[in-house]
Scaffold this active site. Structure first.
Site, PDB file in Angstrom:
ATOM      1  CE1 TYR A  45      -4.230  -2.228   4.959  1.00  0.00           C
ATOM      2  CE2 TYR A  45      -3.457   0.029   4.691  1.00  0.00           C
ATOM      3  CZ  TYR A  45      -3.910  -1.163   4.140  1.00  0.00           C
ATOM      4  OH  TYR A  45      -4.015  -1.281   2.775  1.00  0.00           O
ATOM      5  CB  SER A  84      -0.849   0.005   1.275  1.00  0.00           C
ATOM      6  OG  SER A  84      -1.415   1.286   1.489  1.00  0.00           O
TER       7      SER A  84
HETATM    8  C1  BGC Z   1      -6.248   1.606   2.120  1.00  0.00           C
HETATM    9  C2  BGC Z   1      -7.442   2.465   1.808  1.00  0.00           C
HETATM   10  C3  BGC Z   1      -7.019   3.909   1.607  1.00  0.00           C
HETATM   11  C4  BGC Z   1      -5.906   3.987   0.586  1.00  0.00           C
HETATM   12  C5  BGC Z   1      -5.376   5.406   0.386  1.00  0.00           C
HETATM   13  C6  BGC Z   1      -5.188   1.807   1.087  1.00  0.00           C
HETATM   14  O1  BGC Z   1      -4.056   1.052   1.421  1.00  0.00           O
HETATM   15  O2  BGC Z   1      -6.645   0.246   2.135  1.00  0.00           O
HETATM   16  O3  BGC Z   1      -8.367   2.379   2.877  1.00  0.00           O
HETATM   17  O4  BGC Z   1      -8.109   4.685   1.155  1.00  0.00           O
HETATM   18  O5  BGC Z   1      -4.836   3.170   1.010  1.00  0.00           O
HETATM   19  O6  BGC Z   1      -5.136   6.042   1.590  1.00  0.00           O
END
Ligand code: BGC
Length: 265
Positions: free
Chosen positions: A166, A153
């Site tokens: 996360y 991410s």
């Molecule tokens: C998350 C989303 C978030 C996006 C941008 C992703 O990794 O799962 O919830 O909107 O990142 O911030």
């Protein structure tokens, strides 16, 4: 096609980005193992699209159909090990592992419970660690190279208040990839991260239904739109192909410019 004769396992492919990746890899010629935990109907949908895309495995013992779905909770080590073993049993081998399954839970840091922390870290990091280990053991045993692609991410770099568990998992994934690129290089195994920004998938359902939050987020995305699963899947297909044979230990962002967006009003 770029992935003719290859076999790929995509974790968490009953919906969202994982579903998009499974379909794209099949369209590039791969046979695909679809994995789901709690959405068999989503896995069925992915399977139907994978079969329609027509990937094919060319090994003698390969089944005719290019797709196969396996239920497993990637947050449990025994389950990920079984998932990899059953994938190998079904198609005779694995060439590509896409560690896509991931979850997030919203809470201020001071309210995060141990069970929510464990749920996020188990799926996003521990499961990835042990799925990769099982894949590497299979590749070593069969003396073959392979490709591992982790769906990370922008939050392996970018802070995301109220999602500290996360971010911790994605930051850990970044170092897992850097480390394994070095350790697995001599085995001909590459490992890279694909880091999506805001993609239109079920993980973002709440956000998508909140016009105010969505508007604020869109202002942060230079390309002016949310991403689609295909935007991520195209990059994964490239990294899974021979065109990416010299690429390892790196993160590629598919985020519409979100990560490095800075402006003064
Ligand atoms: C998350 C989303 C978030 C996006 C941008 C992703 O990794 O799962 O919830 O909107 O990142 O911030």
């Amino acid at each position: 096609m770029r992935l003719d004769g290859k076999v790929a396992l995509v974790t968490g492919s009953s919906q969202g980005i994982g579903q998009g990746i499974a379909i794209r890899l099949a369209a590039e010629g791969a046979s695909v193992i679809i994995n789901y935990r709690s959405h068999p109907e989503g896995a069925e949908e992915t399977l139907a699209k994978v079969e329609a895309s027509g990937g094919k495995c060319y090994m003698a013992q390969c089944p005719k159909n290019p797709g196969y779905a396996i239920k497993a909770d990637t947050g449990m080590v025994e389950d990920v090990q079984r998932l990899v073993m059953e994938s190998v049993e079904h198609f005779g081998k694995l060439d590509i592992l896409v560690n896509n399954a991931g979850i997030e839970k919203h809470a201020p840091f001071w309210d995060v419970t141990e069970s929510d922390y464990d749920a996020v870290l188990n799926v996003n990091l521990k499961g990835v660690f042990f799925a990769t280990q099982a894949m590497v053991r299979h590749l070593i045993a069969t003396k073959r190279p392979g490709k591992i692609i982790n769906i990370s991410s922008v939050h392996e770099e970018l802070p995301f208040p109220n999602f500290t568990a996360y971010c911790t998992s994605k930051g850990g994934m970044k170092m897992l990839t850097r480390n394994l690129a070095v350790e697995l290089g001599s085995l001909g195994i590459t490992i890279n991260n694909v880091a999506p920004g805001a993609i239109e998938t079920p993980i973002n359902t709440k956000l998508l239904n909140d016009p105010e939050k969505l508007g604020a987020l869109l202002k942060n995305i230079p390309l002016g739109r949310l991403g689609q699963p295909q935007d991520v899947a195209a990059l994964v297909a490239f990294l899974a192909s021979d065109d990416a044979n010299y690429i390892t230990g790196t993160t590629f962002f598919a985020d519409g410019g979100l990560l490095w967006n800075y402006q003064e009003q």
